[in-house]
Design a protein around this motif. Structure first.
Motif, PDB file in Angstrom:
ATOM      1  N   LEU A 133       5.347 -11.984   7.241  1.00  0.00           N
ATOM      2  CA  LEU A 133       3.961 -11.540   7.424  1.00  0.00           C
ATOM      3  C   LEU A 133       3.840 -10.124   6.884  1.00  0.00           C
ATOM      4  O   LEU A 133       4.626  -9.246   7.212  1.00  0.00           O
ATOM      5  CB  LEU A 133       3.589 -11.569   8.909  1.00  0.00           C
ATOM      6  CG  LEU A 133       2.239 -10.967   9.299  1.00  0.00           C
ATOM      7  CD1 LEU A 133       1.107 -11.799   8.721  1.00  0.00           C
ATOM      8  CD2 LEU A 133       2.115 -10.861  10.808  1.00  0.00           C
ATOM      9  N   LEU A 134       2.836  -9.909   6.040  1.00  0.00           N
ATOM     10  CA  LEU A 134       2.592  -8.595   5.454  1.00  0.00           C
ATOM     11  C   LEU A 134       1.573  -7.857   6.306  1.00  0.00           C
ATOM     12  O   LEU A 134       0.473  -8.358   6.552  1.00  0.00           O
ATOM     13  CB  LEU A 134       2.079  -8.765   4.027  1.00  0.00           C
ATOM     14  CG  LEU A 134       2.075  -7.546   3.099  1.00  0.00           C
ATOM     15  CD1 LEU A 134       3.464  -6.946   2.973  1.00  0.00           C
ATOM     16  CD2 LEU A 134       1.558  -7.969   1.726  1.00  0.00           C
TER      17      LEU A 134
ATOM     18  N   GLU B  20      -9.175   2.094   4.566  1.00  0.00           N
ATOM     19  CA  GLU B  20      -8.315   2.019   3.387  1.00  0.00           C
ATOM     20  C   GLU B  20      -7.961   0.570   3.076  1.00  0.00           C
ATOM     21  O   GLU B  20      -7.880   0.174   1.907  1.00  0.00           O
ATOM     22  CB  GLU B  20      -7.055   2.864   3.609  1.00  0.00           C
ATOM     23  CG  GLU B  20      -7.360   4.340   3.749  1.00  0.00           C
ATOM     24  CD  GLU B  20      -6.116   5.181   3.995  1.00  0.00           C
ATOM     25  OE1 GLU B  20      -4.999   4.694   3.729  1.00  0.00           O
ATOM     26  OE2 GLU B  20      -6.269   6.329   4.464  1.00  0.00           O
ATOM     27  N   TYR B  21      -7.756  -0.220   4.116  1.00  0.00           N
ATOM     28  CA  TYR B  21      -7.495  -1.646   3.930  1.00  0.00           C
ATOM     29  C   TYR B  21      -8.677  -2.318   3.243  1.00  0.00           C
ATOM     30  O   TYR B  21      -8.505  -3.116   2.319  1.00  0.00           O
ATOM     31  CB  TYR B  21      -7.225  -2.285   5.290  1.00  0.00           C
ATOM     32  CG  TYR B  21      -7.114  -3.800   5.267  1.00  0.00           C
ATOM     33  CD1 TYR B  21      -5.899  -4.422   4.977  1.00  0.00           C
ATOM     34  CD2 TYR B  21      -8.222  -4.606   5.543  1.00  0.00           C
ATOM     35  CE1 TYR B  21      -5.800  -5.806   4.964  1.00  0.00           C
ATOM     36  CE2 TYR B  21      -8.127  -5.989   5.531  1.00  0.00           C
ATOM     37  CZ  TYR B  21      -6.905  -6.582   5.241  1.00  0.00           C
ATOM     38  OH  TYR B  21      -6.815  -7.954   5.223  1.00  0.00           O
ATOM     39  N   LEU B  22      -9.894  -2.004   3.668  1.00  0.00           N
ATOM     40  CA  LEU B  22     -11.080  -2.610   3.085  1.00  0.00           C
ATOM     41  C   LEU B  22     -11.273  -2.176   1.640  1.00  0.00           C
ATOM     42  O   LEU B  22     -11.787  -2.934   0.818  1.00  0.00           O
ATOM     43  CB  LEU B  22     -12.314  -2.246   3.905  1.00  0.00           C
ATOM     44  CG  LEU B  22     -12.386  -2.838   5.314  1.00  0.00           C
ATOM     45  CD1 LEU B  22     -13.586  -2.284   6.066  1.00  0.00           C
ATOM     46  CD2 LEU B  22     -12.462  -4.359   5.262  1.00  0.00           C
TER      47      LEU B  22
ATOM     48  N   PRO C  12      -2.492  -8.749  -1.369  1.00  0.00           N
ATOM     49  CA  PRO C  12      -2.926 -10.116  -1.052  1.00  0.00           C
ATOM     50  C   PRO C  12      -2.190 -10.677   0.167  1.00  0.00           C
ATOM     51  O   PRO C  12      -0.969 -10.565   0.275  1.00  0.00           O
ATOM     52  CB  PRO C  12      -2.560 -10.903  -2.321  1.00  0.00           C
ATOM     53  CG  PRO C  12      -2.551  -9.879  -3.410  1.00  0.00           C
ATOM     54  CD  PRO C  12      -2.034  -8.623  -2.771  1.00  0.00           C
ATOM     55  N   GLY C  13      -2.954 -11.257   1.077  1.00  0.00           N
ATOM     56  CA  GLY C  13      -2.370 -11.870   2.261  1.00  0.00           C
ATOM     57  C   GLY C  13      -2.056 -10.905   3.384  1.00  0.00           C
ATOM     58  O   GLY C  13      -1.623 -11.327   4.455  1.00  0.00           O
ATOM     59  N   ALA C  14      -2.277  -9.611   3.150  1.00  0.00           N
ATOM     60  CA  ALA C  14      -1.938  -8.619   4.177  1.00  0.00           C
ATOM     61  C   ALA C  14      -2.935  -8.671   5.326  1.00  0.00           C
ATOM     62  O   ALA C  14      -4.133  -8.905   5.132  1.00  0.00           O
ATOM     63  CB  ALA C  14      -1.912  -7.221   3.580  1.00  0.00           C
ATOM     64  N   ARG C  15      -2.427  -8.426   6.503  1.00  0.00           N
ATOM     65  CA  ARG C  15      -3.258  -8.344   7.699  1.00  0.00           C
ATOM     66  C   ARG C  15      -3.424  -6.881   8.084  1.00  0.00           C
ATOM     67  O   ARG C  15      -2.465  -6.109   8.043  1.00  0.00           O
ATOM     68  CB  ARG C  15      -2.587  -9.114   8.838  1.00  0.00           C
ATOM     69  CG  ARG C  15      -3.321  -9.021  10.160  1.00  0.00           C
ATOM     70  CD  ARG C  15      -2.644  -9.906  11.182  1.00  0.00           C
ATOM     71  NE  ARG C  15      -3.239  -9.754  12.505  1.00  0.00           N
ATOM     72  CZ  ARG C  15      -2.849 -10.428  13.573  1.00  0.00           C
ATOM     73  NH1 ARG C  15      -1.880 -11.319  13.465  1.00  0.00           N
ATOM     74  NH2 ARG C  15      -3.431 -10.230  14.737  1.00  0.00           N
ATOM     75  N   SER C  16      -4.635  -6.491   8.439  1.00  0.00           N
ATOM     76  CA  SER C  16      -4.893  -5.102   8.831  1.00  0.00           C
ATOM     77  C   SER C  16      -4.569  -4.901  10.311  1.00  0.00           C
ATOM     78  O   SER C  16      -5.142  -5.560  11.178  1.00  0.00           O
ATOM     79  CB  SER C  16      -6.358  -4.746   8.567  1.00  0.00           C
ATOM     80  OG  SER C  16      -6.637  -3.434   9.030  1.00  0.00           O
ATOM     81  N   LEU C  17      -3.654  -3.976  10.571  1.00  0.00           N
ATOM     82  CA  LEU C  17      -3.339  -3.597  11.948  1.00  0.00           C
ATOM     83  C   LEU C  17      -2.896  -2.137  11.926  1.00  0.00           C
ATOM     84  O   LEU C  17      -1.712  -1.843  11.777  1.00  0.00           O
ATOM     85  CB  LEU C  17      -2.236  -4.495  12.527  1.00  0.00           C
ATOM     86  CG  LEU C  17      -1.921  -4.325  14.024  1.00  0.00           C
ATOM     87  CD1 LEU C  17      -3.190  -4.372  14.860  1.00  0.00           C
ATOM     88  CD2 LEU C  17      -0.949  -5.401  14.486  1.00  0.00           C
TER      89      LEU C  17
ATOM     90  N   ARG D 270       2.193  -1.811 -10.994  1.00  0.00           N
ATOM     91  CA  ARG D 270       3.102  -2.826 -11.510  1.00  0.00           C
ATOM     92  C   ARG D 270       2.358  -4.031 -12.085  1.00  0.00           C
ATOM     93  O   ARG D 270       2.967  -4.988 -12.544  1.00  0.00           O
ATOM     94  CB  ARG D 270       4.035  -3.292 -10.393  1.00  0.00           C
ATOM     95  CG  ARG D 270       5.065  -2.266  -9.979  1.00  0.00           C
ATOM     96  CD  ARG D 270       6.214  -2.196 -10.984  1.00  0.00           C
ATOM     97  NE  ARG D 270       6.916  -3.455 -11.014  1.00  0.00           N
ATOM     98  CZ  ARG D 270       7.930  -3.770 -10.194  1.00  0.00           C
ATOM     99  NH1 ARG D 270       8.351  -2.892  -9.289  1.00  0.00           N
ATOM    100  NH2 ARG D 270       8.528  -4.934 -10.290  1.00  0.00           N
ATOM    101  N   GLY D 271       1.044  -3.992 -12.061  1.00  0.00           N
ATOM    102  CA  GLY D 271       0.268  -5.098 -12.581  1.00  0.00           C
ATOM    103  C   GLY D 271       0.073  -6.231 -11.600  1.00  0.00           C
ATOM    104  O   GLY D 271      -0.408  -7.308 -11.976  1.00  0.00           O
ATOM    105  N   LEU D 272       0.419  -6.002 -10.335  1.00  0.00           N
ATOM    106  CA  LEU D 272       0.265  -7.024  -9.308  1.00  0.00           C
ATOM    107  C   LEU D 272      -1.146  -6.973  -8.728  1.00  0.00           C
ATOM    108  O   LEU D 272      -1.769  -5.910  -8.673  1.00  0.00           O
ATOM    109  CB  LEU D 272       1.306  -6.810  -8.202  1.00  0.00           C
ATOM    110  CG  LEU D 272       2.761  -6.964  -8.664  1.00  0.00           C
ATOM    111  CD1 LEU D 272       3.724  -6.485  -7.587  1.00  0.00           C
ATOM    112  CD2 LEU D 272       3.056  -8.419  -9.031  1.00  0.00           C
ATOM    113  N   PRO D 273      -1.667  -8.097  -8.271  1.00  0.00           N
ATOM    114  CA  PRO D 273      -3.059  -8.139  -7.807  1.00  0.00           C
ATOM    115  C   PRO D 273      -3.241  -7.446  -6.464  1.00  0.00           C
ATOM    116  O   PRO D 273      -2.319  -7.394  -5.643  1.00  0.00           O
ATOM    117  CB  PRO D 273      -3.347  -9.638  -7.685  1.00  0.00           C
ATOM    118  CG  PRO D 273      -2.001 -10.253  -7.424  1.00  0.00           C
ATOM    119  CD  PRO D 273      -1.024  -9.433  -8.213  1.00  0.00           C
ATOM    120  N   VAL D 274      -4.429  -6.921  -6.243  1.00  0.00           N
ATOM    121  CA  VAL D 274      -4.832  -6.382  -4.950  1.00  0.00           C
ATOM    122  C   VAL D 274      -6.185  -6.995  -4.595  1.00  0.00           C
ATOM    123  O   VAL D 274      -6.890  -7.525  -5.455  1.00  0.00           O
ATOM    124  CB  VAL D 274      -4.927  -4.844  -4.946  1.00  0.00           C
ATOM    125  CG1 VAL D 274      -3.591  -4.211  -5.281  1.00  0.00           C
ATOM    126  CG2 VAL D 274      -6.003  -4.376  -5.909  1.00  0.00           C
ATOM    127  N   VAL D 275      -6.525  -6.928  -3.326  1.00  0.00           N
ATOM    128  CA  VAL D 275      -7.796  -7.464  -2.833  1.00  0.00           C
ATOM    129  C   VAL D 275      -8.701  -6.293  -2.485  1.00  0.00           C
ATOM    130  O   VAL D 275      -8.294  -5.378  -1.771  1.00  0.00           O
ATOM    131  CB  VAL D 275      -7.579  -8.352  -1.594  1.00  0.00           C
ATOM    132  CG1 VAL D 275      -8.919  -8.862  -1.065  1.00  0.00           C
ATOM    133  CG2 VAL D 275      -6.646  -9.511  -1.919  1.00  0.00           C
TER     134      VAL D 275
END
Length: 231
Positions: free
Chosen positions: A138-139, A147-149, A154-159, A216-221
């Motif tokens: 779990l990420l 900052e999360y918003l 991807p797939g990360a949970r905000s806590l 690194r070219g990886l996707p973000v949400v």
């Protein structure tokens, strides 16, 4: 172009480029860039995060703005700032990497001020992706929710780490937890991993944050992607 004209051209060229170097030549302005690399912020939010006086933050922002490293606009009663482009983020990351490669003092600072970090297991991007793709990890994004918003993995949970202890019951015990924050010098993930381990969770600290991940070219949400004021 004649020799004299060529000299004038070169002098003016390097003078313009030196504007960027001068704007970066302040530890406080570097901290502001680091904060803005996470999300756009009002002057008041930058004051709260940096601990600097309002007048000082405003002055530093004007210097960064004059060098076209940040942009600002008024939203209601507040002035909101963001980095001018993704190139500014990459400039900040490159500056940090040069410091890490050539300044032994940086490593000494980490060893002196963060001795407990040696006990906290950390994951590279590659190792984290391997665990996440295995479906048993779990990420966890432990930064402030704004900052999360703005942008998260991807797939990360905000806590947010400030809420973590009171919400441990929400986390699955049969998953590894990978916590990340603002990057290698942010302590939110360290605090989260230490707390999780103390309560029996298998937890890791991701070595990077959103800017390094995106580089690194990886996707973000981006949940606020409709706003032009998020990079």
């Amino acid at each position: 172009m004649r020799g004299e004209s060529k000299r004038r051209f070169k002098d003016q060229l390097y003078e313009q480029l030196a504007r960027v170097g001068k704007a970066l030549a302040s530890p406080h302005r570097l901290e502001l860039l680091d904060l803005l690399a996470q999300s756009a912020r009002t002057v008041e939010e930058l004051v709260a995060e940096s601990g600097l006086p309002l007048a000082t933050v405003s002055q530093h922002l004007q210097i960064l703005r004059a060098a076209h490293l940040v942009e600002g606009r008024r939203q209601g009663r507040h002035q909101r700032y963001r980095l001018a482009s993704g190139e500014v983020v990459r400039l900040w990351l490159a500056l940090r990497r040069v410091g890490e490669a050539h300044l032994a003092e940086l490593g000494q600072l980490v060893s002196t001020w963060l001795p407990e970090r040696q006990r906290l297991p950390a994951l590279s991007i590659e190792a984290a992706l391997e665990r996440l793709q295995g479906g048993r990890a779990l990420l966890l994004d432990v930064r402030p929710r704004d900052e999360y918003l703005s942008a998260h993995l991807p797939g990360a949970r905000s806590l947010p780490v400030s809420e973590l202890e009171g919400r441990l019951s929400e986390l699955p015990r049969d998953y590894e937890i990978i916590a990340y924050c603002r990057g290698p010098y942010c302590l939110f993930a360290d605090e989260a991993v230490a707390l999780l381990q103390a309560h029996g969770f298998r937890a890791w600290r991701l070595e990077v944050g959103v800017p390094e991940w995106r580089e690194r070219g990886l996707p973000v949400v981006q949940e606020r992607s409709s706003s032009p004021w998020q990079l």
